[in-house]
Design a protein around this motif. Structure first.
Motif, PDB file in Angstrom:
ATOM      1  N   GLY A 138       0.812  -1.209   0.000  1.00  0.00           N
ATOM      2  CA  GLY A 138       0.000   0.000   0.000  1.00  0.00           C
ATOM      3  C   GLY A 138       0.844   1.257   0.000  1.00  0.00           C
ATOM      4  N   LYS A 139       1.886   1.271   0.825  1.00  0.00           N
ATOM      5  CA  LYS A 139       2.779   2.433   0.879  1.00  0.00           C
ATOM      6  C   LYS A 139       3.542   2.599  -0.433  1.00  0.00           C
ATOM      7  CE  LYS A 139       3.483   2.498   5.890  1.00  0.00           C
ATOM      8  NZ  LYS A 139       4.459   2.304   7.003  1.00  0.00           N
ATOM      9  N   TRP A 140       3.964   1.458  -1.014  1.00  0.00           N
ATOM     10  CA  TRP A 140       4.697   1.526  -2.280  1.00  0.00           C
ATOM     11  C   TRP A 140       3.818   2.101  -3.383  1.00  0.00           C
ATOM     12  CZ3 TRP A 140       4.403  -1.416  -6.982  1.00  0.00           C
ATOM     13  CH2 TRP A 140       5.495  -1.222  -7.843  1.00  0.00           C
ATOM     14  N   LEU A 141       2.573   1.653  -3.447  1.00  0.00           N
ATOM     15  CA  LEU A 141       1.662   2.177  -4.472  1.00  0.00           C
ATOM     16  C   LEU A 141       1.379   3.663  -4.246  1.00  0.00           C
ATOM     17  CD1 LEU A 141      -0.898  -0.759  -4.824  1.00  0.00           C
ATOM     18  CD2 LEU A 141       0.830  -0.043  -6.482  1.00  0.00           C
ATOM     19  N   GLU A 142       1.314   4.079  -2.976  1.00  0.00           N
ATOM     20  CA  GLU A 142       1.110   5.492  -2.671  1.00  0.00           C
ATOM     21  C   GLU A 142       2.294   6.330  -3.174  1.00  0.00           C
ATOM     22  OE1 GLU A 142       0.208   8.382   1.208  1.00  0.00           O
ATOM     23  OE2 GLU A 142       0.592   6.250   1.470  1.00  0.00           O
ATOM     24  N   GLN A 143       3.510   5.832  -2.944  1.00  0.00           N
ATOM     25  CA  GLN A 143       4.695   6.530  -3.447  1.00  0.00           C
ATOM     26  C   GLN A 143       4.711   6.556  -4.972  1.00  0.00           C
ATOM     27  OE1 GLN A 143       7.711   4.129  -1.603  1.00  0.00           O
ATOM     28  NE2 GLN A 143       7.752   5.332   0.287  1.00  0.00           N
ATOM     29  N   LEU A 144       4.304   5.446  -5.579  1.00  0.00           N
ATOM     30  CA  LEU A 144       4.255   5.366  -7.031  1.00  0.00           C
ATOM     31  C   LEU A 144       3.260   6.374  -7.598  1.00  0.00           C
ATOM     32  CD1 LEU A 144       5.202   3.897  -9.588  1.00  0.00           C
ATOM     33  CD2 LEU A 144       3.427   2.184  -9.164  1.00  0.00           C
ATOM     34  N   ASP A 145       2.096   6.488  -6.965  1.00  0.00           N
ATOM     35  CA  ASP A 145       1.103   7.473  -7.397  1.00  0.00           C
ATOM     36  C   ASP A 145       1.666   8.889  -7.295  1.00  0.00           C
ATOM     37  OD1 ASP A 145      -0.755   5.538  -7.938  1.00  0.00           O
ATOM     38  OD2 ASP A 145      -1.892   5.807  -6.078  1.00  0.00           O
ATOM     39  N   ALA A 146       2.365   9.163  -6.201  1.00  0.00           N
ATOM     40  CA  ALA A 146       2.940  10.497  -6.019  1.00  0.00           C
ATOM     41  C   ALA A 146       3.984  10.789  -7.090  1.00  0.00           C
ATOM     42  CB  ALA A 146       3.560  10.609  -4.626  1.00  0.00           C
ATOM     43  N   ALA A 147       4.804   9.782  -7.417  1.00  0.00           N
ATOM     44  CA  ALA A 147       5.821   9.965  -8.451  1.00  0.00           C
ATOM     45  C   ALA A 147       5.171  10.219  -9.808  1.00  0.00           C
ATOM     46  CB  ALA A 147       6.728   8.735  -8.513  1.00  0.00           C
ATOM     47  N   ASN A 148       4.154   9.430 -10.146  1.00  0.00           N
ATOM     48  CA  ASN A 148       3.479   9.615 -11.432  1.00  0.00           C
ATOM     49  C   ASN A 148       2.774  10.957 -11.518  1.00  0.00           C
ATOM     50  OD1 ASN A 148       4.134   7.243 -12.878  1.00  0.00           O
ATOM     51  ND2 ASN A 148       2.692   6.063 -11.651  1.00  0.00           N
ATOM     52  N   ALA A 149       2.264  11.453 -10.390  1.00  0.00           N
ATOM     53  CA  ALA A 149       1.620  12.766 -10.382  1.00  0.00           C
ATOM     54  C   ALA A 149       2.644  13.863 -10.678  1.00  0.00           C
ATOM     55  CB  ALA A 149       0.950  13.013  -9.033  1.00  0.00           C
ATOM     56  N   LEU A 150       3.856  13.733 -10.120  1.00  0.00           N
ATOM     57  CA  LEU A 150       4.904  14.717 -10.407  1.00  0.00           C
ATOM     58  C   LEU A 150       5.360  14.616 -11.858  1.00  0.00           C
ATOM     59  CD1 LEU A 150       7.306  14.975  -7.337  1.00  0.00           C
ATOM     60  CD2 LEU A 150       5.454  16.477  -8.024  1.00  0.00           C
TER      61      LEU A 150
ATOM     62  N   ILE B 179       7.770  22.820 -10.372  1.00  0.00           N
ATOM     63  CA  ILE B 179       7.790  21.864  -9.265  1.00  0.00           C
ATOM     64  C   ILE B 179       8.945  22.235  -8.345  1.00  0.00           C
ATOM     65  CG2 ILE B 179       8.161  19.457  -8.617  1.00  0.00           C
ATOM     66  CD1 ILE B 179       6.854  18.627 -11.190  1.00  0.00           C
ATOM     67  N   ALA B 180       8.643  22.389  -7.071  1.00  0.00           N
ATOM     68  CA  ALA B 180       9.670  22.735  -6.093  1.00  0.00           C
ATOM     69  C   ALA B 180      10.561  21.524  -5.824  1.00  0.00           C
ATOM     70  CB  ALA B 180       9.022  23.208  -4.791  1.00  0.00           C
ATOM     71  N   ALA B 181      11.830  21.781  -5.565  1.00  0.00           N
ATOM     72  CA  ALA B 181      12.790  20.703  -5.333  1.00  0.00           C
ATOM     73  C   ALA B 181      12.384  19.832  -4.155  1.00  0.00           C
ATOM     74  CB  ALA B 181      14.181  21.295  -5.098  1.00  0.00           C
ATOM     75  N   GLU B 182      11.773  20.455  -3.128  1.00  0.00           N
ATOM     76  CA  GLU B 182      11.412  19.653  -1.958  1.00  0.00           C
ATOM     77  C   GLU B 182      10.310  18.644  -2.265  1.00  0.00           C
ATOM     78  OE1 GLU B 182       9.697  23.902  -1.368  1.00  0.00           O
ATOM     79  OE2 GLU B 182      11.556  22.953  -2.049  1.00  0.00           O
ATOM     80  N   GLU B 183       9.486  18.916  -3.278  1.00  0.00           N
ATOM     81  CA  GLU B 183       8.460  17.946  -3.661  1.00  0.00           C
ATOM     82  C   GLU B 183       9.108  16.679  -4.201  1.00  0.00           C
ATOM     83  OE1 GLU B 183       4.622  19.446  -5.461  1.00  0.00           O
ATOM     84  OE2 GLU B 183       5.927  21.137  -5.963  1.00  0.00           O
ATOM     85  N   ILE B 184      10.143  16.843  -4.996  1.00  0.00           N
ATOM     86  CA  ILE B 184      10.857  15.686  -5.533  1.00  0.00           C
ATOM     87  C   ILE B 184      11.631  14.978  -4.435  1.00  0.00           C
ATOM     88  CG2 ILE B 184      12.591  14.916  -7.193  1.00  0.00           C
ATOM     89  CD1 ILE B 184      11.851  17.269  -8.945  1.00  0.00           C
ATOM     90  N   ASN B 185      12.234  15.747  -3.528  1.00  0.00           N
ATOM     91  CA  ASN B 185      13.057  15.168  -2.466  1.00  0.00           C
ATOM     92  C   ASN B 185      12.248  14.305  -1.506  1.00  0.00           C
ATOM     93  OD1 ASN B 185      15.301  16.448  -3.504  1.00  0.00           O
ATOM     94  ND2 ASN B 185      15.138  18.217  -2.137  1.00  0.00           N
ATOM     95  N   ARG B 186      10.943  14.513  -1.450  1.00  0.00           N
ATOM     96  CA  ARG B 186      10.111  13.702  -0.562  1.00  0.00           C
ATOM     97  C   ARG B 186       9.900  12.285  -1.100  1.00  0.00           C
ATOM     98  NH1 ARG B 186       7.160  18.687   0.580  1.00  0.00           N
ATOM     99  NH2 ARG B 186       5.739  18.298  -1.156  1.00  0.00           N
ATOM    100  N   LEU B 187      10.213  12.065  -2.383  1.00  0.00           N
ATOM    101  CA  LEU B 187      10.031  10.753  -2.993  1.00  0.00           C
ATOM    102  C   LEU B 187      11.245   9.865  -2.741  1.00  0.00           C
ATOM    103  CD1 LEU B 187       8.632  11.824  -6.485  1.00  0.00           C
ATOM    104  CD2 LEU B 187       7.324  10.868  -4.576  1.00  0.00           C
ATOM    105  N   PRO B 188      11.079   8.545  -2.828  1.00  0.00           N
ATOM    106  CA  PRO B 188      12.241   7.651  -2.756  1.00  0.00           C
ATOM    107  C   PRO B 188      13.224   7.958  -3.878  1.00  0.00           C
ATOM    108  CG  PRO B 188      10.204   6.414  -2.504  1.00  0.00           C
ATOM    109  CD  PRO B 188       9.814   7.806  -2.913  1.00  0.00           C
TER     110      PRO B 188
END
Length: 478
Positions: A290-302, A312-321
């Protein structure tokens, strides 16, 4: 034996497509399933088909889903039997291959190199069907990656048949069952499979893999309940058809016994998010998967925002794996020249107003809006053919607007901008869906023609040919 009715479900197509009879695989998975590398790296599929004639169709490939910034269908370099293709992966993907008359599927992971060698000379005089011909099986050699899982092909085939083949008796029984009863019968079949796997001399990794495959089969077959109830004999009438769909309940009494939410090895079986609603319904969002899919969704949204040339702010990307940060930053670098050099105005505010804003920039002009995508064949045919009349139409006051969404590949969008003069816009799928495109019914190519007064004159779906489209543009604006 009673005839079978085959049910092909889109949600299960990739996971259970036909597998080759490669029982002669020498190297099987002897230990636990390896943890897939959490990194961004190319995966290569290469090889040769010996004895192929010039121009003969050698290799087809299909992947389960797009992988961050890339299309699910990589370019295949094929020259008289030699082939090579490369995926850029941030996570595993299921890949289905068709080599001449052999079909097989294996997980493809970041960093993998899979080599295929098939000797047609060895089987040139064969008179047998490919699925039954042992000489053809012996002529096919696959190595690298997790090709060792091909030794499980007979087990995988059994799961496929149990999931997507329905006898007349099974259909009639499903018609008599409630969804809860149907789900329980499917669960019982899953438990029998697990007991069977426990009795076989499988390695730890092979047994885990087959359990994950069986669990996805359980979920897919449960999801088939409404469709099964439309099959003959005695299909439900139109009034009754809604009943099975309303009975389906994602809240599952067996959810606590499922393995797939708790291991990222599930990505070897299915890397899409089709089971996310199940995780949510059973309070498993915080599970490993579930957490992995949530991270994947966040990455695809960016990624969608990057491709739509949004800040896109650098900190938004830095929050991703890290495995997602790398491809997203590479994508930003790829688009940076466009962002700097392209001074094209972009609409602001709510997506519902985008079209009005775009058209309003061209008072007194005829505006031709082309909704397209890089993966849409008719779209690209229409764009190419319109080039023959484009200069003449522009001389008559026609403005060409091209609009796509982030489902288009980055490379294809940039190539489109280079080759085809006009105004080019790329929006996120979410914004596209909010634009309220007149006459749009989720089908492209779609065209809008606006008159010199700024009012919509025509909405057209589908490419109708350059002569007809030219006539529409001129007539509808007179």
């Amino acid at each position: 034996m009673k005839s079978k009715v085959w049910l092909f479900l889109l949600t299960g197509f990739i996971a259970f497509c036909s597998l080759c009879q490669a029982r002669q695989t020498k190297h099987r998975l002897m230990g636990a399933l390896p943890n897939w590398p959490h990194r961004y790296a190319p995966a290569v599929i290469q090889g040769c088909v010996h004895g192929v004639s010039q121009g003969q169709y050698v290799l087809a490939v299909m992947s389960g889903s797009s992988n961050i910034k890339n299309d699910p269908f990589p370019e295949i370099k094929d020259s008289c039997g030699f082939f090579s293709m490369k995926y850029d992966l941030a996570y595993p993907t299921q890949v289905n291959f068709s080599v001449v008359d052999h079909n097989f599927m294996i997980p493809l992971c970041p960093g993998d190199t899979v080599t295929i060698d098939y000797d047609l000379h060895q089987v040139a005089t064969s008179q047998y069907d490919a699925a039954e011909n042992q000489e053809k099986n012996k002529a096919l050699h696959i190595s690298g990656g997790l090709s060792s899982l091909l030794c499980l092909d007979s087990l995988l085939g059994e799961v496929r048949d149990e999931t997507y083949a329905f006898t007349v008796d099974a259909i009639e029984e499903a018609h008599r069952q409630s969804y809860a009863e149907f789900r329980q019968s499917v669960w019982n079949s899953h438990q029998k499979r697990l007991a069977h796997y426990a009795s076989l001399p499988l390695s730890e990794g092979e047994r885990e893999y087959m359990q994950l495959v069986s669990e996805t089969a359980y979920l897919d077959k449960c999801a088939s309940f409404p469709f099964v109830n439309t099959l003959a004999p005695n299909p439900l009438d139109s009034v009754q058809m809604a009943a099975p769909d309303k009975q389906v309940e994602l809240r599952d009494p067996h959810a606590s016994q499922m393995l797939f939410p708790h291991t990222l090895h599930t990505a070897y079986v299915c890397s899409s998010d089709k089971y996310k609603p199940y995780l949510i319904a059973n309070d498993l969002q915080s599970s490993v998967m579930g957490k992995w899919l949530e991270q994947l969704d966040a990455a695809n949204a960016l990624v969608a925002r990057v491709k739509a040339i949004q800040p896109i702010a650098a900190e938004e990307i830095n929050r991703l794996p890290v495995e997602y940060q790398v491809p997203i930053r590479e994508l930003q670098a790829q688009l940076a020249p466009l962002t700097v050099a392209d001074s094209l105005w972009k609409p602001q505010g709510e997506p519902q107003t985008y079209l009005q804003q775009i058209v309003a920039r061209h008072p007194g002009k005829r505006v031709f809006v082309d909704f397209w995508a890089t993966w849409c064949g008719p779209c690209n045919i229409g764009i190419k053919e319109m080039e023959s009349v484009k200069a003449d139409l522009e001389a008559q006051g026609v403005v060409f607007i091209y609009i796509t969404d982030n489902s288009s590949s980055t490379e294809g969008f940039l190539e489109m901008k280079r080759k085809h003069h006009g105004e080019h816009y790329i929006f996120t799928k979410e914004d596209w869906g909010k634009m309220q495109i007149p006459g749009y019914k989720n089908a492209i190519p779609h065209y809008l023609i606006y008159g010199t007064d700024g009012k919509l004159k025509k909405s057209i779906t589908g490419w109708t040919g350059v002569e007809n489209m030219t006539k529409r543009i001129l007539e509808e604006n007179e």
